[in-house]
Design an enzyme around this catalytic site. Sequence first.
Site, PDB file in Angstrom:
ATOM      1  CD  GLN A 136     -54.096 -23.849  38.409  1.00  0.00           C
ATOM      2  OE1 GLN A 136     -55.245 -23.760  38.832  1.00  0.00           O
ATOM      3  NE2 GLN A 136     -53.536 -22.938  37.635  1.00  0.00           N
ATOM      4  CE1 TYR A 175     -56.459 -18.336  42.989  1.00  0.00           C
ATOM      5  CE2 TYR A 175     -56.523 -20.689  43.373  1.00  0.00           C
ATOM      6  CZ  TYR A 175     -57.044 -19.564  42.776  1.00  0.00           C
ATOM      7  OH  TYR A 175     -58.147 -19.670  41.953  1.00  0.00           O
ATOM      8  NE  ARG A 190     -58.588 -14.050  27.997  1.00  0.00           N
ATOM      9  CZ  ARG A 190     -58.122 -12.812  28.093  1.00  0.00           C
ATOM     10  NH1 ARG A 190     -58.959 -11.799  28.220  1.00  0.00           N
ATOM     11  NH2 ARG A 190     -56.830 -12.569  28.054  1.00  0.00           N
TER      12      ARG A 190
END
Length: 401
Positions: free
Chosen positions: A107, A177, A354
């Site tokens: 990423q 971001y 998760r």
Amino acid sequence: MVPDVVPDVVPDVFGPALLGPIEVRNRTVKAATFEGRTPAGQVTDGLVDYHLAVAEGGVGLTTVAYLAVSPEGRTHRQQIVVGPDTRKGLARLAEAIHQTGAKIAGQVGHAGPVANGRSNGVHALSASRMPSPLSMQLIRSASERDLTRITTAYVATARTLVEAGFDVLELHMAHSYLISSFLAPGLNRRRDEYGGSLENRARLARQVARAVREEVGSSAAVTAKVSVSDGFRGGVTTEESLDVTSMLEADGALDALQLSGGSSLMNPMYLFRGEAPIHEFAAVMPAPVRWGMRTPMGKRFLKEYEFHEAYFLDKALRFRERLSMPLMLLGGINRRDTMERAMAHGFDFVAMGRALLREPTLVNELIAGREAAGACIHCNRCMPTIYSGTRCVELEPLAHN
């Protein structure tokens, strides 16, 4: 509700697939979630083991988060800045993942206003000047010279990752971001060619994607994480994101989009859903932030949204209807039938976070015929552990460096 988009042939989520020029063994992706295992900004055995667990557990692609293109682009000083001094460790990580038969993504991003300038030792940048709740400093508006430098840094980072053996480059265009801050009208008050109209606000995203593609060609897949909605007033709406992603598709620089949502700066729980771990977050934050988290402000920042399987699906279907390029569905995917439903709706990959943190072997177990849903209970108490080694607190603490 948008009508379902049903492909002529529904692919097998556990069968091989092409992601741009890269063949992956199945259509499951370990989503990028910061691992908290790089205390000196370097690859550690703990980081390798973290990704080996899900690679050996069956995923087709695991994503390393978060790889910054420049020092001020880190969210804090413990993150990796990709460059000559980190390349060797990144190559070791890529080689370890390849030995399992999985592929590896990096990423790639610049944290922009989500960066902690005090931790990084350099002021954060954003589309426009604003106060930072993290560093208690003013975030500087990025100049055109900054944007040229940062675009060049994206290119250099992409080159280094490909040389290190990474198969996929995921450009971070979501969560407030840097690139996302340009897209959001509430964060971008510029009056130059990077502000105002949506086309102008999307200029940086398109500029970076084209530059990275030109650099790597067909030697790696290039994808982007985008938002189906930022989830805050002044953020990117679904309508705007549909238009931005249409621009990105028309440019032809990307092989796929991963559909996310929410804002790390303004509304993080819009992405995670389920319980909001306010007290756990307060316990690990610096004193001023800790105090703020314990006031009503904390509940406004960490809002609670009901969790349900594939909670971005309704919005994501609008992107599937509008776009022809490959799409990755993300958001509360824990079950085999959810994955198969995503394929039936026309999505090309499914991304999980998760669920794999709780059960790294979940994909292999689903392939073997497991019927039960993943064991993750979406308590979100894993979120505050990013500062000490991201882990499921329901399990024994994982060893980390």
